[in-house]
Structure formats: C-alpha cells, structure tokens
Motif scaffolding. Structure first.
Motif, PDB file in Angstrom:
ATOM      1  N   LEU A  58       0.864  -1.205   0.066  1.00  0.00           N
ATOM      2  CA  LEU A  58      -0.053   0.019   0.102  1.00  0.00           C
ATOM      3  C   LEU A  58       0.761   1.340   0.053  1.00  0.00           C
ATOM      4  O   LEU A  58       0.326   2.143  -0.609  1.00  0.00           O
ATOM      5  N   VAL A  59       1.826   1.257   0.782  1.00  0.00           N
ATOM      6  CA  VAL A  59       2.806   2.618   0.860  1.00  0.00           C
ATOM      7  C   VAL A  59       3.472   2.746  -0.413  1.00  0.00           C
ATOM      8  O   VAL A  59       3.424   3.940  -1.208  1.00  0.00           O
ATOM      9  N   THR A  60       4.206   1.667  -1.237  1.00  0.00           N
ATOM     10  CA  THR A  60       4.618   1.698  -2.256  1.00  0.00           C
ATOM     11  C   THR A  60       3.629   2.132  -3.366  1.00  0.00           C
ATOM     12  O   THR A  60       3.912   2.868  -4.371  1.00  0.00           O
ATOM     13  N   LEU A  61       2.295   1.654  -3.403  1.00  0.00           N
ATOM     14  CA  LEU A  61       1.319   1.962  -4.390  1.00  0.00           C
ATOM     15  C   LEU A  61       0.972   3.461  -4.196  1.00  0.00           C
ATOM     16  O   LEU A  61       0.989   4.373  -5.192  1.00  0.00           O
ATOM     17  N   ALA A  62       1.085   3.999  -2.938  1.00  0.00           N
ATOM     18  CA  ALA A  62       0.771   5.384  -2.727  1.00  0.00           C
ATOM     19  C   ALA A  62       1.889   6.197  -3.389  1.00  0.00           C
ATOM     20  O   ALA A  62       1.706   7.212  -3.778  1.00  0.00           O
ATOM     21  N   LEU A  63       3.210   6.082  -3.038  1.00  0.00           N
ATOM     22  CA  LEU A  63       4.252   6.493  -3.432  1.00  0.00           C
ATOM     23  C   LEU A  63       4.356   6.611  -5.060  1.00  0.00           C
ATOM     24  O   LEU A  63       4.676   7.532  -5.719  1.00  0.00           O
ATOM     25  N   GLY A  64       4.152   5.317  -5.606  1.00  0.00           N
ATOM     26  CA  GLY A  64       4.219   5.372  -7.046  1.00  0.00           C
ATOM     27  C   GLY A  64       3.269   6.251  -7.691  1.00  0.00           C
ATOM     28  O   GLY A  64       3.496   6.879  -8.649  1.00  0.00           O
ATOM     29  N   ILE A  65       1.858   6.247  -7.017  1.00  0.00           N
ATOM     30  CA  ILE A  65       0.868   7.089  -7.739  1.00  0.00           C
ATOM     31  C   ILE A  65       1.540   8.446  -7.558  1.00  0.00           C
ATOM     32  O   ILE A  65       1.192   9.411  -8.476  1.00  0.00           O
ATOM     33  N   GLY A  66       1.937   8.938  -6.411  1.00  0.00           N
ATOM     34  CA  GLY A  66       2.139  10.137  -6.269  1.00  0.00           C
ATOM     35  C   GLY A  66       3.501  10.625  -7.092  1.00  0.00           C
ATOM     36  O   GLY A  66       3.453  11.701  -7.617  1.00  0.00           O
ATOM     37  N   VAL A  67       4.411   9.722  -7.297  1.00  0.00           N
ATOM     38  CA  VAL A  67       5.609   9.872  -8.303  1.00  0.00           C
ATOM     39  C   VAL A  67       4.859  10.126  -9.835  1.00  0.00           C
ATOM     40  O   VAL A  67       5.174  11.277 -10.493  1.00  0.00           O
ATOM     41  N   ALA A  68       4.072   9.520 -10.151  1.00  0.00           N
ATOM     42  CA  ALA A  68       3.234   9.636 -11.580  1.00  0.00           C
ATOM     43  C   ALA A  68       2.775  10.922 -11.835  1.00  0.00           C
ATOM     44  O   ALA A  68       2.673  11.520 -12.432  1.00  0.00           O
ATOM     45  N   SER A  69       1.937  11.255 -10.704  1.00  0.00           N
ATOM     46  CA  SER A  69       1.199  12.382 -10.654  1.00  0.00           C
ATOM     47  C   SER A  69       1.805  13.582 -10.692  1.00  0.00           C
ATOM     48  O   SER A  69       1.397  14.500 -11.189  1.00  0.00           O
ATOM     49  N   SER A  70       3.077  13.699  -9.993  1.00  0.00           N
ATOM     50  CA  SER A  70       3.888  14.780 -10.011  1.00  0.00           C
ATOM     51  C   SER A  70       4.104  15.247 -11.464  1.00  0.00           C
ATOM     52  O   SER A  70       3.918  16.385 -12.065  1.00  0.00           O
ATOM     53  N   GLY A  71       4.650  14.260 -12.452  1.00  0.00           N
ATOM     54  CA  GLY A  71       4.853  14.534 -13.816  1.00  0.00           C
ATOM     55  C   GLY A  71       3.580  14.860 -14.606  1.00  0.00           C
ATOM     56  O   GLY A  71       3.579  15.891 -15.391  1.00  0.00           O
ATOM     57  N   LEU A  72       2.438  14.370 -14.364  1.00  0.00           N
ATOM     58  CA  LEU A  72       1.084  14.451 -14.841  1.00  0.00           C
ATOM     59  C   LEU A  72       0.830  15.930 -14.830  1.00  0.00           C
ATOM     60  O   LEU A  72       0.514  16.721 -15.677  1.00  0.00           O
ATOM     61  N   PHE A  73       1.134  16.443 -13.494  1.00  0.00           N
ATOM     62  CA  PHE A  73       0.782  17.858 -12.894  1.00  0.00           C
ATOM     63  C   PHE A  73       1.257  18.851 -13.490  1.00  0.00           C
ATOM     64  O   PHE A  73       0.892  19.984 -14.064  1.00  0.00           O
ATOM     65  N   ILE A  74       2.622  18.549 -13.839  1.00  0.00           N
ATOM     66  CA  ILE A  74       3.654  19.534 -14.695  1.00  0.00           C
ATOM     67  C   ILE A  74       3.064  19.574 -16.068  1.00  0.00           C
ATOM     68  O   ILE A  74       3.120  20.743 -16.673  1.00  0.00           O
TER      69      ILE A  74
END
Length: 688
Positions: A58-74
């Motif tokens: 769960l933690v790595t899932l949340a971190l993985g989604i967070g990493v992916a979302s940062s690029g998408l937001f930019i």
C-alpha cells in the motif's frame, strides 16, 4: 509619390526582425519546456510503475501514484491554457452599419480604396475619446487570416472636424494595411498563454490541493511539482519581457508609419491638430464623468453627455488662452510642453505608442500639405447625431446605481454647476498657474525702500516665470531619477540629458552640474517671489490692510508646516493596511491589526480636530460628517472568526480616505484664501 511607395524605415525593419525573433524564441523555449515536461512525465510514470512492481504494498502504491502524478501535473500545467475559453466584452460598444450611417461608411470606403486595404469586418462606436483597430483573436487565429474591426469613440468624434476624422481613420486603416499586424495576433496569444500560466491558476491550484489532501504521500510529490512549476514560471516571466519589449518597439514604429499613410490622404495638419487636441478632450470628458460621479447620491444625470463634453473643452481652452475655430481648440505644441520641462530622456521600453510630440514632429517632416483646413464638426457625419449621442450617454450611465429614479439636468444648469465647481477648485486666473504646484512666500527681511520699485503684476506671473517653476520641478525629478540610475535601483544603462547621451557611469559627474543648475534656478524663483511679496505688500500699505495680509500669510505658513506631519498619518496607516490585500496566516493578520491600534488612535484624534476646525466647516457635508462620526463612535474590530469583517474595514478605509481628502482640501482652501485676498488688493487698486 503614392501610398504604395511608402517604404518602412530601417528602424521599422529592425524592430520587425526583433519581434519575429522574439516570437520564434518563445515558441522554441515553450517547445523545450513542453518536451521537458513530457519526458519528465514519462519518467515519473515509469518510476511509479517500477516502484509498485518492485516493492508491492500500500505504501509503495501510494508513493508510485504520487511520483506519476507529479509529472502529470507539470504537463497539465503547461497545456491547461488550451482548454481555457475567453470572450471579448463588447457590452460598452454599439455596432453601426452602412444603412444607418451612409456618410460615415462612404468615408470609410473612400479611405479603404486609397490605402489599399480591406473594409473592416464590423464598425463599432464606443463612448470614450479614442479610436482603435481590434480583432477576434484565438489560438487558431495565429494560423488563419482574421478580419479586423474598427472602433471609434464618440468622445473623439465630438471634438474633431470631418477632415480630422478622416485623418484618424486613415491612420487606423494604415494599421489594416500593415503586414506586421499579424505579429500582433501572435503576441496577443503568446501573452494570453503566459498570463494563463502565471496568474490564471485558481482551478488548477484547487485541483492539486485536493489531490495533496488525499494522502500525505501524494502531498510530498505535489510540493515537488509546485517547485518545478515555480521554476517554469520564472522562465515564462523572462520570455514575457523579451516578447513584449521587442514587439512594443515595433508597435511604436507602426504608429509612425500609419501616421505617414494618413498624411498622404489628408495632409499632415489634420492628424497633427487632432493629436494635439486629444489630451484636452480626454481631460474634459473625464471632468464631466467626475461631475456626475459626485452627484450619484443626488440622483442627477444627463441625457446627452457630449454637449457638455464639448462645452468643457471650450471652457478649458478659454482658460488656457488656446485659440478656437468653429468651437474646436487649436492646441499648439508648446501647450503640451508647458508643464513637462524635463531634459532627461529614457527610452520607455514598455510604451506601445510614441509621444504626441514625437508623432507631430514626424508628421511635420513629411511636409505634405493639402488645402483642406475646413472645420465642419465630425459629429455632422451622422444622420441623427442627437440620437447617437443620447444612445451612447444611456450606455455610459447604464451601470450606475442610483438610490432612486434619477432626474435630468439641462445644459444650462450643467454649465452653472460645472463652472461653480471649476472655479471653486481653481486659483484665481491672474496667477497663471504659478501657485498650482508651489506655495506663496513671505519675506520679512526685505528693506522697506524696495517697495518703491515693484515689478508689474503681468511680469510677475508671466509664462516665463511660470515656466521657471515647472523647470525647477522637472530638474528635481530628474535628479531623483538619476540617483536611482546611479545606485542601480533603476536598471538603465544609457540615457539622454539635454540632447546628449550618457552612460550610467557618467551620472556621478553629471549630477553636480544639474544641482548647480537647480540652485541657479531657485535663485531666480526666489528673486521673483520677493518681487511678488513686495508688490502685494505695497498694495496693502496703500490700502491700510497690511496687518490682514500678514495674518493670512502667517495662517497659511502654520498650516503648511503642519500639513506634512498630518498627511504622514494617512500615508503611514495606508501602507500598514496593505496586508489586507494579501493572503496571510490568521495569527499574522491579528498581529498586524494590533500593531495599527496606536496609529488609529492618532487618526481619530486628528479627525476630531478636523471636525471642530473652522477651515473645514463648509467642506464637511452632512454625509461626510456622518461617515466620520460613525468611525469615531467605537473601537472597531476588523477580523474575527477567521475572516475579515468587510463592513468594519469599509468604515475604516472610508474615514481614512475622507481624512486625506479634507486635509488636501483644507490646504487648497487656505492657500486660495490668501491668493483671493491678493486678487482683491489688485482689483481695489485698479478701481481707485
């Protein structure tokens, strides 16, 4: 020589190349930023997927989604302008057509043919003193041809002749014929993109804030994305400077070329005359609007603001001794320079228009003169000018909120009221503006035998001596600007002073020379001030009223000394209240309001003094007194329950602004009281 043979100047070509380069530079820079964002997004998505697959949980899932979302937001940030729609507000415009106004459209047709350009897509009337070309610009207009619209201000038409209207329209259609107008569409859209990315971010900010609130893991990468976006915005600000500085240089050259085209159609004089009158016309129009702004609570309006506008133009022209032909002032170039005596010239990189002086001088250089100096009012071009004037007047007043149904005043009542206001806010005409920006001076040490050698009043307040006052003001301002250039707070590398070019390094050697000029000028002004004092002292002695004259001088001097200290209270408190326009933590807001409490007490004491002072008795209306007493009635709180108390803040700001108004008004009135008495001395001496 025909219009088609007019060739762009070398400066025009140079500025056009710079503008094109800057737009291409922006396109390349934006493409690089977008490429970076796409690459970063792909990298972030890949890193997120890799993290989740390498360490499932769960933690790595949340971190993985967070990493992916940062690029998408930019990436989303750089593309969001595409989805933003914008419309041009035309509620203040009235569209006209050939059927309604055949003579105007015939004039436009004639000019279009002579200039060799297209007829405008639409023709609009606005209420103000202006004329312009505009187009419906969108992202796709950068790639497809767009037809331009023409906007003509009725306030402009109201104060020009038909031939001057033709010259102004020829100037605007000169822009129609310029291929470089296409660059304007690109610049407009570039600015729209940059504005969207820098300032139009409310929806975007709300979206990423909601995303960050879902999980603390997400918020870590939102912070990273925000930091990267801040760096991108820094780049965009630099790009904005490059694009606009270069385009505005081209825009100024386009104005000169459009003026030259107008000169080939009407000769240079009609456009020059209209340009020279423009400032007077704008000032008169704004004066009429202010007149009615002050009477909203009295439920007063007009059904034709343009008759009143023309009357005020003529009144101001008479006041300044400007000659008139058929009711239209012929403003000389010297009148524009009467108050601008600065010798310092710094190229304004952010001005889209050259100065009126520069435009008139360039027009004169064309040497094109036609025998068409007729002064038929341009308003006669309309089939029913009264109907047009009343329609635009109603549109101007349509958004004004009156307490109840307003009543109309006729032109004669307007003249009476406006003149009363005008002269009550002006010093006696005999002083020729000498005291508009300076104070009367008293000299106790002048020998009494000097009274026998007084200078005539016409010489004391001559245009030459008034010019000395404005030269002194200009030199003081120039010195302050040069000091800013010297300490680099004003980032200027070169400038012109008195026709000679200097670099920043030469400021130190230039300043002492200018300061010597200032001293010499002050000596001349002081000599004239002494002569003025002697002149009125002599009159008062002849009329046995010297003691009264001296008491008026003393009263003014006391007020003059106290004014700066009293006004500083307004300046200080206004500055301290600027935080109310910022977003701050609640604790900081409360702390700031606590900090202003002692200054508020000083303000309240100062307001109490104003309410009881004889100087303001006639100026404090019942409405004004009620607002000030409301503020004095209790200790107001301005913040509570985590929000500003808007009504209470309004009470504070209203009292503060009224305090400043009364102080300035009191200063004016006590000075006018002295000057009016001096005028009375002159009048009585002429009778006897």
């Amino acid at each position: 020589m025909s219009i088609s043979q007019i060739q762009p100047s070398l400066e025009f070509k140079s500025q056009a190349k710079k503008a094109i380069f800057s737009i291409v530079f922006f396109a390349i820079a934006y493409a690089l930023l977008l490429t970076f964002a796409v690459g970063l997004t792909v990298l972030c998505i890949y890193a997120g997927i890799y993290l989740v697959t390498a360490l499932p949980g769960l933690v790595t899932l949340a971190l993985g989604i967070g990493v992916a979302s940062s690029g998408l937001f930019i990436l989303m940030f750089l593309l969001k302008f595409i989805f933003k729609s914008h419309t041009i507000d035309r509620s203040h415009l009235v569209e006209i057509n050939r059927k309604d106004e055949p003579e105007l459209f015939s004039m436009i047709e004639e000019i279009v043919t002579e200039v060799g350009t297209d007829f405008p897509k639409k023709v609009y009337l606005s209420g103000d003193v202006n004329a312009s070309v505009f187009y419906d610009s969108s992202f796709w207009s950068m790639f497809f041809p767009i037809r331009k619209n023409l906007q003509i201000g009725l306030g402009l038409i109201n104060t020009i002749s038909k031939i001057e209207l033709k010259a102004i329209l020829a100037h605007e259609f000169g822009h129609f014929s310029q291929k470089t107008m296409k660059l304007g569409s690109y610049v407009y859209n570039v600015n729209h993109v940059i504005y969207n990315l820098l300032y139009d971010n409310d929806s975007y900010d709300n979206l990423i804030q909601k995303w960050a609130n879902i999980s603390s893991y997400f918020s870590i990468f939102v912070v990273v994305a925000v930091k990267i976006i801040a760096a991108i915005q820094w780049c965009l600000r630099k790009l904005y400077d490059v694009v606009n500085r270069n385009y505005l240089g081209l825009s100024r050259e386009m104005e000169f070329q459009a003026d030259e085209i107008a000169a080939y159609i009407t000769g240079y004089k009609p456009l020059a005359n209209a340009l020279l009158r423009m400032s007077l016309s704008e000032h008169a129009f704004n004066s009429v609007l202010s007149f009615y702004d002050e009477r909203v609570e009295q439920n007063v309006k007009t059904n034709n603001i343009y008759r009143e506008h023309l009357y005020v133009v003529q009144l101001l022209a008479n006041r300044s001794n400007i000659p008139q032909t058929n009711g239209l002032p012929l403003v000389p170039l010297e009148e524009l320079n009467r108050y601008n005596k600065s010798k310092l010239v710094i190229e304004d990189q952010w001005s889209s228009h050259p100065s009126t002086e520069d435009r008139v001088e360039k027009l004169k250089l064309t040497g094109i003169e036609f025998n068409n100096e007729e002064f038929i009012p341009a308003m006669n071009i309309f089939k029913n000018s009264s109907f047009i004037e009343e329609t635009m007047t109603n549109k101007i007043f349509s958004n004004v909120k009156y307490p109840s149904e307003p009543s109309l005043i006729d032109i004669n009542e307007f003249k009476t009221q406006f003149q009363n206001d005008f002269y009550s806010n002006s010093f006696p005409e005999i002083f020729n503006g000498y005291y508009d920006s300076k104070s009367p001076k008293r000299y106790n040490s002048i020998p009494l035998d000097s009274l026998e050698n007084t200078v005539p009043i016409e010489s004391l307040f001559s245009d030459y001596n008034v010019g000395l006052i404005y030269k002194e003001i200009a030199i003081r301002n120039d010195i302050e600007v040069l000091k800013q250039i010297n300490d680099k707070s004003l980032k200027i590398k070169t400038f012109d002073y008195d026709g000679k070019k200097y670099s920043r390094k030469e400021v130190k050697s230039l300043l002492p020379k200018i300061q010597n000029d200032l001293k010499s000028l002050n000596d001349k002004i002081e000599l004239n001030d002494k002569a003025i004092y002697l002149f009125f002292n002599k009159l008062s002695k002849e009329q046995n009223t010297t003691s009264h004259l001296i008491s008026l001088y003393e009263e003014f001097e006391i007020f003059d000394k106290e004014f700066d200290t009293k006004y500083e209270l307004y300046t200080q408190l206004s500055g301290l209240l600027n935080f109310t326009y910022e977003t701050l933590p609640f604790e900081k807001i409360l702390e700031n309001f606590q900090h202003i409490k002692p200054i508020e007490e000083k303000l309240k004491n100062a307001i109490k003094d104003l309410l009881t002072s004889k100087h303001y008795k006639e100026e404090i209306t019942p409405e004004l007194k009620e607002k000030l007493e409301l503020y004095l009635s209790k200790n107001w709180e301005y913040f509570g329950r985590e929000k500003y108390l808007d009504y209470n803040l309004t009470v504070l700001f209203t009292a503060l602004n009224n305090y400043a108004y009364l102080l300035s008004r009191g200063y004016f009135l006590i000075k006018k009281n002295l000057l009016t008495y001096q005028l009375d001395l002159v009048t009585r001496s002429m009778i006897t």
